[in-house]
Structures are given as C-alpha cells and as structure tokens.
Design a protein around this motif. Structure first.
Motif, mmCIF file in Angstrom:
data_model
loop_
_atom_site.group_PDB
_atom_site.id
_atom_site.type_symbol
_atom_site.label_atom_id
_atom_site.label_comp_id
_atom_site.label_asym_id
_atom_site.label_seq_id
_atom_site.Cartn_x
_atom_site.Cartn_y
_atom_site.Cartn_z
ATOM 1 N N ASP A 201 10.016 10.256 -19.691
ATOM 2 C CA ASP A 201 10.612 9.677 -18.488
ATOM 3 C C ASP A 201 10.057 10.320 -17.220
ATOM 4 N N SER A 202 9.306 11.395 -17.368
ATOM 5 C CA SER A 202 8.731 12.074 -16.203
ATOM 6 C C SER A 202 7.789 11.128 -15.468
ATOM 7 N N ALA A 203 8.124 10.821 -14.228
ATOM 8 C CA ALA A 203 7.397 9.826 -13.440
ATOM 9 C C ALA A 203 7.987 9.826 -12.029
ATOM 10 N N VAL A 204 7.426 9.003 -11.171
ATOM 11 C CA VAL A 204 8.027 8.767 -9.862
ATOM 12 C C VAL A 204 8.883 7.507 -9.961
ATOM 13 N N TYR A 205 10.115 7.593 -9.483
ATOM 14 C CA TYR A 205 11.044 6.466 -9.529
ATOM 15 C C TYR A 205 11.265 5.946 -8.115
ATOM 16 N N PHE A 206 11.023 4.651 -7.952
ATOM 17 C CA PHE A 206 11.198 4.012 -6.654
ATOM 18 C C PHE A 206 12.399 3.086 -6.701
ATOM 19 N N CYS A 207 13.230 3.216 -5.717
ATOM 20 C CA CYS A 207 14.310 2.279 -5.473
ATOM 21 C C CYS A 207 13.761 1.192 -4.554
ATOM 22 N N ALA A 208 14.141 -0.055 -4.790
ATOM 23 C CA ALA A 208 13.679 -1.150 -3.934
ATOM 24 C C ALA A 208 14.826 -2.123 -3.717
ATOM 25 N N ALA A 209 14.773 -2.822 -2.613
ATOM 26 C CA ALA A 209 15.816 -3.792 -2.285
ATOM 27 C C ALA A 209 15.173 -5.022 -1.678
ATOM 28 N N ARG A 210 15.893 -6.127 -1.764
ATOM 29 C CA ARG A 210 15.341 -7.333 -1.159
ATOM 30 C C ARG A 210 16.458 -8.263 -0.694
ATOM 31 N N LEU A 211 16.070 -9.069 0.285
ATOM 32 C CA LEU A 211 16.879 -10.215 0.687
ATOM 33 C C LEU A 211 16.292 -11.435 -0.003
ATOM 34 N N ALA A 212 17.059 -12.481 -0.142
ATOM 35 C CA ALA A 212 16.565 -13.704 -0.773
ATOM 36 C C ALA A 212 15.310 -14.186 -0.055
ATOM 37 N N GLY A 213 14.268 -14.473 -0.833
ATOM 38 C CA GLY A 213 13.047 -15.047 -0.277
ATOM 39 C C GLY A 213 12.161 -14.077 0.475
ATOM 40 N N THR A 214 12.478 -12.802 0.425
ATOM 41 C CA THR A 214 11.626 -11.834 1.135
ATOM 42 C C THR A 214 11.049 -10.835 0.151
ATOM 43 N N ALA A 215 10.119 -10.047 0.648
ATOM 44 C CA ALA A 215 9.448 -9.075 -0.211
ATOM 45 C C ALA A 215 10.331 -7.860 -0.458
ATOM 46 N N ARG B 26 0.838 -1.183 0.000
ATOM 47 C CA ARG B 26 0.000 0.000 0.000
ATOM 48 C C ARG B 26 0.882 1.244 0.000
ATOM 49 N N GLN B 27 0.295 2.323 -0.475
ATOM 50 C CA GLN B 27 0.988 3.611 -0.467
ATOM 51 C C GLN B 27 0.027 4.671 0.030
ATOM 52 N N ILE B 28 0.260 5.141 1.237
ATOM 53 C CA ILE B 28 -0.473 6.285 1.749
ATOM 54 C C ILE B 28 0.022 7.517 0.997
ATOM 55 N N LEU B 29 -0.889 8.434 0.718
ATOM 56 C CA LEU B 29 -0.566 9.602 -0.102
ATOM 57 C C LEU B 29 0.697 10.299 0.389
ATOM 58 N N GLN C 278 3.618 9.092 0.788
ATOM 59 C CA GLN C 278 4.576 8.260 1.521
ATOM 60 C C GLN C 278 5.084 7.121 0.635
ATOM 61 N N LYS C 279 5.921 6.281 1.215
ATOM 62 C CA LYS C 279 6.529 5.232 0.414
ATOM 63 C C LYS C 279 5.575 4.063 0.218
ATOM 64 N N VAL C 280 5.914 3.226 -0.739
ATOM 65 C CA VAL C 280 5.174 1.995 -0.964
ATOM 66 C C VAL C 280 5.577 1.011 0.140
ATOM 67 N N GLU C 281 4.572 0.538 0.901
ATOM 68 C CA GLU C 281 4.851 -0.309 2.067
ATOM 69 C C GLU C 281 4.364 -1.740 1.832
ATOM 70 N N PHE C 282 5.185 -2.679 2.188
ATOM 71 C CA PHE C 282 4.832 -4.079 2.076
ATOM 72 C C PHE C 282 3.798 -4.451 3.131
ATOM 73 N N LEU C 283 2.785 -5.206 2.732
ATOM 74 C CA LEU C 283 1.790 -5.710 3.675
ATOM 75 C C LEU C 283 1.970 -7.214 3.896
ATOM 76 N N VAL C 284 1.910 -7.987 2.808
ATOM 77 C CA VAL C 284 1.856 -9.433 2.969
ATOM 78 C C VAL C 284 2.281 -10.123 1.676
ATOM 79 N N SER C 285 2.875 -11.282 1.824
ATOM 80 C CA SER C 285 3.145 -12.140 0.667
ATOM 81 C C SER C 285 2.475 -13.490 0.898
ATOM 82 N N PHE C 286 2.158 -14.161 -0.197
ATOM 83 C CA PHE C 286 1.295 -15.343 -0.140
ATOM 84 C C PHE C 286 1.806 -16.340 -1.154
#
Lengths: 115, 111
Positions: free
Chosen positions: B84-98, A36-39, A41-49
């Motif tokens: 290209d005008s947009a919001v850019y999000f950086c994301a990171a992960r550990l193995a097997g996680t969101a 989810r993303q509250i206006l 704010q960042k995109v927040e993880f809720l759940v994986s399935f």
C-alpha cells in the motif's frame, strides 16, 4: 485490461522549443484530459476535451498550449515555446462519461524537462 | 486557491495497522470525491470514491468516510500492507467538470 498510454516517457527539450506530448486514450472513451504535476506539488488540471473541442480549461492552459485529436486514436498536447517552469510530469486521462460519478483513467505520464 | 487540501504530506504505519489519510475541501458544491493511488513512475490509479449523498463507502480493505458538515473526508486502509506504500491523492469534482486534486499524502507501510 485497457489502458491509457503516453509517449514518450521522458522528453528533454530546450527552452523556447515546441514539444508535443502524445496519448492514446482507452478506445471507447469520449472524454480526454491533460493534467500536470510539478515536482513536489499537486496534480493540476490543464484541459478537458470532448467531441473535438475543448470543454474546460484552467488558467494554466494559456495560448502556449493546444490540444488536438489528429486521428481516431491519438490525443496530443502541444506546448509552443517551452519555458523552464513547464518542466513537470504530464498525465493524460480519459473517461467514458462526464457524469459526476465517473472516474478518469490515467496514463503513466511523460516527464518533460525543459533546459 | 486550494479547494482540496491534504495537510499531511506523509504518514508512516506498521503493517497490519490502520492507515487513515485525511482530506479537507472548501467547495460545498462538490458532488463526488475520489481517492487515487500513485506509485513512482506511474500515473494515478483510481482506488475508491464516494458520492456527496453518502457518508461511507467500503471496498475490501478500503473505506472512505465523508463528513459534509465538516467538509472532510478520510480514507481508511485496514489492515495496511507494505504494497500500500504509495502517494494517495484525494480528488473532488462538480458535475460535468474535471477532477480537482489535493497535493497528496505519501504513505509508508513498514513490515
């Protein structure tokens, strides 16, 4: 090109009401997510399935939230008793693997407004 | 606790110039880093990624650089285009996680 679809695009609900957000993940994907993303704010993880059970959840995902895969195609997020602070964009995502180098594909989002 | 930080909420660049979007992270265990792009009223779209064992990955106009010692990555777009005008999000992960996302940087490319 296959895509993740979410319905509805916008949902307005009264505080205290139950709401169900629906998602159809990409058909051969096995891993499903809600964010989810509250206006503003960042995109927040809720759940994986995966494999019909929750594999990971964040502290946001409390007892008010539940997820379900009621059939072979839909993936739903239920909020039992909505609060004002649940107002946000909710994004469903899916991936075909949970290996580290797999990207998730996102739906267009459902804007939830709690009044 | 912000594990992934994008400290610049916005960036304005002229068409044809380079756009550099920055991202810092705190968890040295992250295995993989991704950049997503988001237009209004759409979900995030995967753009480019990099494994923690590499320091650069290039795909057309987009290049991601990873500096593990500084726990910093950046996305370079050359040349920048109005689309290209947009919001850019950086994301990171550990193995097997969101994925864990940053707050995003709004890029505006003017013609």
């Amino acid at each position: 090109e296959p895509e993740v679809t979410q319905t509805p695009s916008h949902q307005v609900t009264q505080m205290g009401q139950e709401v169900i957000l629906r998602c159809v993940p990409i058909s051969n994907h096995l891993y499903f997510y809600w964010y989810r993303q509250i206006l503003g704010q960042k995109v927040e993880f809720l759940v994986s399935f995966y494999n019909n059970e929750i594999s990971e959840k964040s502290e946001i995902f409390d007892d008010q939230f539940s997820v379900e895969r009621p059939d072979g195609s839909n993936f739903t997020l239920k909020i039992r008793s909505t609060k004002l602070e649940d107002s946000a964009m909710y994004f469903c995502a899916s991936s075909d693997s949970d290996t580290v180098n797999t990207e998730a594909f996102f739906g267009q989002g459902t804007r939830l407004t709690v009044v | 606790d912000q594990q992934v930080k994008q400290n610049s909420p916005s960036l304005s660049v002229q068409e044809g110039r380079i756009s550099i979007l920055n991202c810092d992270y705190t968890n040295s265990m992250f295995d993989y880093f991704l950049w997503y792009k988001k237009y209004p009223a759409e979900g995030p779209t995967f753009l480019i990624s990099i494994s923690s064992i590499k320091d650069k990955n290039e795909d057309g106009r987009f290049t991601v650089f990873l500096n593990k010692s500084a726990k910093h990555l950046s996305l370079h777009i050359v040349p920048s285009q109005p689309g290209d005008s947009a919001v850019y999000f950086c994301a990171a992960r550990l193995a097997g996680t969101a994925l864990i996302f940053g707050k995003g940087t709004t890029l505006s490319v003017s013609s």
